[in-house]
Design a protein around this motif. Structure first.
Motif, PDB file in Angstrom:
ATOM      1  N   ASN A  32     154.215  93.297  60.196  1.00 55.75           N
ATOM      2  CA  ASN A  32     153.244  92.923  59.158  1.00 55.75           C
ATOM      3  C   ASN A  32     152.708  94.165  58.474  1.00 55.75           C
ATOM      4  O   ASN A  32     151.497  94.388  58.409  1.00 55.75           O
ATOM      5  N   THR A  33     153.601  94.963  57.972  1.00 58.51           N
ATOM      6  CA  THR A  33     153.206  96.244  57.389  1.00 58.51           C
ATOM      7  C   THR A  33     153.209  96.210  55.868  1.00 58.51           C
ATOM      8  O   THR A  33     152.188  96.395  55.226  1.00 58.51           O
ATOM      9  N   GLU A  34     154.363  95.955  55.278  1.00 57.86           N
ATOM     10  CA  GLU A  34     154.502  96.104  53.826  1.00 57.86           C
ATOM     11  C   GLU A  34     154.736  94.754  53.165  1.00 57.86           C
ATOM     12  O   GLU A  34     155.499  93.925  53.651  1.00 57.86           O
ATOM     13  N   ASP A  35     154.046  94.534  52.035  1.00 59.20           N
ATOM     14  CA  ASP A  35     154.184  93.309  51.261  1.00 59.20           C
ATOM     15  C   ASP A  35     154.763  93.620  49.894  1.00 59.20           C
ATOM     16  O   ASP A  35     154.792  94.771  49.456  1.00 59.20           O
ATOM     17  N   ARG A  36     155.213  92.569  49.231  1.00 58.41           N
ATOM     18  CA  ARG A  36     155.689  92.725  47.864  1.00 58.41           C
ATOM     19  C   ARG A  36     154.496  92.921  46.930  1.00 58.41           C
ATOM     20  O   ARG A  36     153.568  92.117  46.917  1.00 58.41           O
ATOM     21  N   ILE A  37     154.496  94.003  46.168  1.00 57.32           N
ATOM     22  CA  ILE A  37     153.381  94.313  45.282  1.00 57.32           C
ATOM     23  C   ILE A  37     153.449  93.437  44.035  1.00 57.32           C
ATOM     24  O   ILE A  37     154.484  93.384  43.366  1.00 57.32           O
ATOM     25  N   PRO A  38     152.373  92.724  43.702  1.00 55.34           N
ATOM     26  CA  PRO A  38     152.384  91.886  42.504  1.00 55.34           C
ATOM     27  C   PRO A  38     152.480  92.717  41.239  1.00 55.34           C
ATOM     28  O   PRO A  38     152.043  93.878  41.196  1.00 55.34           O
ATOM     29  N   GLU A  39     153.060  92.149  40.202  1.00 54.82           N
ATOM     30  CA  GLU A  39     153.272  92.889  38.958  1.00 54.82           C
ATOM     31  C   GLU A  39     151.962  93.197  38.235  1.00 54.82           C
ATOM     32  O   GLU A  39     151.848  94.233  37.580  1.00 54.82           O
ATOM     33  N   GLY A  77     149.588  94.571  51.494  1.00 56.46           N
ATOM     34  CA  GLY A  77     149.732  95.847  52.168  1.00 56.46           C
ATOM     35  C   GLY A  77     150.603  96.845  51.435  1.00 56.46           C
ATOM     36  O   GLY A  77     151.717  96.537  51.035  1.00 56.46           O
ATOM     37  N   VAL A  78     150.076  98.067  51.273  1.00 56.53           N
ATOM     38  CA  VAL A  78     150.826  99.195  50.711  1.00 56.53           C
ATOM     39  C   VAL A  78     150.720 100.329  51.735  1.00 56.53           C
ATOM     40  O   VAL A  78     149.761 101.109  51.705  1.00 56.53           O
ATOM     41  N   PRO A  79     151.662 100.417  52.669  1.00 59.98           N
ATOM     42  CA  PRO A  79     151.508 101.333  53.798  1.00 59.98           C
ATOM     43  C   PRO A  79     151.935 102.765  53.496  1.00 59.98           C
ATOM     44  O   PRO A  79     152.756 103.025  52.617  1.00 59.98           O
ATOM     45  N   CYS A  80     151.346 103.681  54.260  1.00 60.12           N
ATOM     46  CA  CYS A  80     151.780 105.083  54.272  1.00 60.12           C
ATOM     47  C   CYS A  80     152.382 105.367  55.652  1.00 60.12           C
ATOM     48  O   CYS A  80     151.877 104.886  56.668  1.00 60.12           O
ATOM     49  N   PRO A  89     145.363  88.774  44.479  1.00 57.68           N
ATOM     50  CA  PRO A  89     145.800  89.819  45.418  1.00 57.68           C
ATOM     51  C   PRO A  89     145.030  91.126  45.217  1.00 57.68           C
ATOM     52  O   PRO A  89     144.788  91.551  44.086  1.00 57.68           O
ATOM     53  N   VAL A  90     144.644  91.725  46.317  1.00 57.71           N
ATOM     54  CA  VAL A  90     143.997  93.035  46.320  1.00 57.71           C
ATOM     55  C   VAL A  90     144.887  93.992  47.102  1.00 57.71           C
ATOM     56  O   VAL A  90     145.169  93.761  48.287  1.00 57.71           O
ATOM     57  N   LEU A  91     145.358  95.045  46.441  1.00 57.68           N
ATOM     58  CA  LEU A  91     146.221  96.009  47.115  1.00 57.68           C
ATOM     59  C   LEU A  91     145.400  96.851  48.088  1.00 57.68           C
ATOM     60  O   LEU A  91     144.280  97.266  47.753  1.00 57.68           O
ATOM     61  N   VAL A  92     145.943  97.081  49.278  1.00 58.22           N
ATOM     62  CA  VAL A  92     145.255  97.873  50.303  1.00 58.22           C
ATOM     63  C   VAL A  92     146.186  98.987  50.758  1.00 58.22           C
ATOM     64  O   VAL A  92     147.297  98.723  51.239  1.00 58.22           O
ATOM     65  N   ILE A  93     145.727 100.218  50.607  1.00 61.76           N
ATOM     66  CA  ILE A  93     146.505 101.375  51.064  1.00 61.76           C
ATOM     67  C   ILE A  93     145.896 101.906  52.357  1.00 61.76           C
ATOM     68  O   ILE A  93     144.718 102.250  52.410  1.00 61.76           O
TER      69      ILE A  93
END
Length: 258
Positions: free
Chosen positions: A93-100, A229-232, A203-207
Motif C-alpha cells: 500500500n505504498t504508491e497510488d495512481r496520481i490523478p490528472e 500516496g506519492v512515496p519517496c 484526492p489529496v496527494l501525500v508525499i
C-alpha cells in the motif's frame, strides 16, 4: 562446554545480527532514533534467550506451570502473524495512481539539522517541487512542527526551500504545530477547510517515505481526507530498521490514534 539446542544457536545468531545492524546503520548516518535502536534491543533479547533460554525453559515450563508453554507459543504465533500481515500491507500500500487534476499536495515533515532539511526531508520536498511545477494551480501544505535539535519548525524550513525553488509563496500553506503523523493530518485538515472550494472527497496527494505511507493513508482517512500516496524511497541500509519500527507505529496508530 554448554550444550545448546539448535534453536538457541539461531537465537544467538539473530541477536548478534540485530546488534550489529544498529552499530552499522548508526555509523552510516542513520541517526539515533527508535528505528536504529530497535534491532539492538530486540537482538539483545534474542541473545539473552539463546544464552540462557534452555535453562529458563526447564524452570518455567515445569509441572508448576503446565499451561504456560502453550500460552507463550500462542503469543508468539499471534505476534509473528500480525508482524507479517502488517509488513505486507506496508509493502503493498505504498504508491497510488496520481490523478490528472490534483488540487492539493501535503508534504509530511521528516526532521531538520538545525534549520537545514534532512536528507529524507529534502527528497520529499524535491519530489513536491516536481509535482507543483507540473501543476501550477496546485496548493501545497508543508506539515511539521519543531522538534529537539531543530531551530525552526519543519514547515518553515520546507516553505523556505520551496520558495527558493521557484514556488510562489501564495501557493504554500504552513502547518507548523504537529508533533506526530496524526497531528500532521488533523492540523492540515484545518488549513484545507479554509481553502475556497476545497472538497475533502477529492484526492489529496501525500508525499512521505515509502515505509510510512500505509500508516499515513490510514490517519489521513481518519481525518476525513482522500489520500493518494506519492512515496519517496528509503536508503537500502535503513530499510530493515524503518520497516521494523513502522510495525510498532502501525499497531499504535490502529489502537490509539483517533
Amino acid at each position: 562446554m554448554v550444550k545448546r539446542s539448535w534453536g538457541s544457536w539461531l537465537s544467538i545468531l539473530a541477536g548478534i545480527i540485530g546488534i550489529l545492524d544498529t552499530i552499522v546503520v548508526t555509523g552510516l548516518k542513520g541517526g539515533v532514533n527508535l528505528g536504529t535502536i530497535l534491532p539492538a534491543g530486540v537482538g539483545s533479547l534474542f541473545l539473552l534467550w539463546g544464552l540462557w533460554g534452555d535453562k529458563f525453559r526447564n524452570t518455567l515450563f515445569s509441572q508448576r506451570f503446565p499451561g504456560l508453554r502453550k500460552l507463550i507459543r500462542w503469543g508468539i504465533v499471534l505476534l509473528l502473524g500480525s508482524f507479517f500481515i502488517i509488513e505486507g500491507l506496508i509493502l503493498w500500500n505504498t504508491e497510488d495512481r496520481i490523478p490528472e487534476q490534483g488540487k492539493v499536495l501535503i508534504i509530511l515533515g521528516a526532521g531538520l539539522n538545525g534549520e537545514q532539511l534532512s536528507w529524507t526531508l529534502r527528497e520529499r520536498v524535491d519530489k513536491g517541487v516536481g509535482i507543483l511545477a507540473e501543476n501550477p494551480q496546485m496548493k501545497v501544505v508543508v506539515s511539521g512542527g519543531q522538534g529537539p535539535g531543530e531551530w525552526i519548525p519543519e514547515a518553515e524550513a520546507m516553505a523556505q526551500y520551496l520558495i527558493g525553488q521557484g514556488i510562489a509563496p501564495e501557493r504554500i500553506l504552513k502547518e507548523d504545530r504537529s508533533t506526530s503523523t496524526m497531528e500532521n493530518f488533523r492540523f492540515s485538515r484545518v488549513l484545507l477547510d479554509q481553502l475556497e472550494g476545497f472538497d475533502p472527497a477529492e484526492p489529496v496527494l501525500v508525499i512521505t517515505s515509502d515505509f510510512h505511507m500505509f500508516r499515513s493513508k490510514i490517519l489521513a482517512g481518519r481525518n476525513g481526507l482522500n489520500p493518494v500516496g506519492v512515496p519517496c524511497s528509503t536508503p537500502w541500509y535503513i530499510r530493515p530498521n524503518a520497516y521494523l519500527r513502522e510495525y510498532f507505529a502501525v499497531v499504535k496508530s490502529i489502537l490509539i490514534d483517533r
